[in-house]
Design a protein around this motif. Sequence first.
Motif, short mmCIF file in Angstrom:
data_model
loop_
_atom_site.label_atom_id
_atom_site.label_comp_id
_atom_site.label_asym_id
_atom_site.label_seq_id
_atom_site.Cartn_x
_atom_site.Cartn_y
_atom_site.Cartn_z
N LEU A 197 0.84 -1.21 0.00
CA LEU A 197 0.00 0.00 0.00
C LEU A 197 0.87 1.26 0.00
O LEU A 197 0.56 2.24 -0.70
N HIS A 198 1.94 1.26 0.78
CA HIS A 198 2.84 2.42 0.80
C HIS A 198 3.47 2.63 -0.60
O HIS A 198 3.58 3.76 -1.08
N LEU A 199 3.84 1.53 -1.22
CA LEU A 199 4.43 1.61 -2.56
C LEU A 199 3.40 2.16 -3.55
O LEU A 199 3.72 3.04 -4.37
N MET A 200 2.17 1.67 -3.46
CA MET A 200 1.11 2.16 -4.36
C MET A 200 0.82 3.63 -4.09
O MET A 200 0.55 4.41 -5.02
N GLU A 201 0.85 4.04 -2.84
CA GLU A 201 0.61 5.42 -2.47
C GLU A 201 1.68 6.32 -3.11
O GLU A 201 1.37 7.38 -3.65
N GLU A 202 2.91 5.88 -3.06
CA GLU A 202 4.01 6.67 -3.63
C GLU A 202 3.89 6.74 -5.16
O GLU A 202 4.08 7.79 -5.77
N VAL A 203 3.58 5.60 -5.78
CA VAL A 203 3.51 5.54 -7.23
C VAL A 203 2.30 6.32 -7.75
O VAL A 203 2.39 7.09 -8.70
N SER A 204 1.14 6.13 -7.10
CA SER A 204 -0.09 6.75 -7.60
C SER A 204 -0.21 8.21 -7.17
O SER A 204 -0.95 8.97 -7.77
N GLY A 205 0.43 8.56 -6.09
CA GLY A 205 0.31 9.91 -5.58
C GLY A 205 -0.97 10.12 -4.80
O GLY A 205 -1.25 11.22 -4.33
N MET A 206 -1.77 9.10 -4.65
CA MET A 206 -3.03 9.21 -3.89
C MET A 206 -2.73 8.94 -2.41
O MET A 206 -1.93 8.07 -2.07
#
Length: 139
Positions: A101-110
């Motif tokens: 989730l942290h990785l997705m947050e960083e990649v997506s910017g959401m």
Amino acid sequence: MTARNQNQNSGSDEDPQVMDQRKQRRMLSNRESARRSRMRKQKHLDDLINQATQLKAENSQIMTRVNIATQHYAAIESENTILRTQVMELTERLQSLNSVLHLMEEVSGMAMDIPEIPDPLLRPWQLPCPSQPIMNFQC
């Protein structure tokens, strides 16, 4: 013989007879006393044997309860070990998912609401008491 000598002789003749009667009564009394003493000793021995039997039965019951409690303790301890292992596995999975989730947050910017995972090792006072095995004793 004079009357005095006759009285002494007849008195002397009765004395052994009276003494024999006293001796016989005393012997009977002693025998009866010895019989009562043997009966008291036998009753005391019987009472002690009964008490020993009763105490052995109570001891056996207590040992049975101790063994059951020990088995119950071992089963619960085994279950607790399994549950602790499951908690650790689930915590590792949750940490792995949070990392994703942290990785997705960083990649997506959401911005995502990612809860912190409490680490039980940081709060040892909240852990269950350390296990102390119950020792089985033999009498």
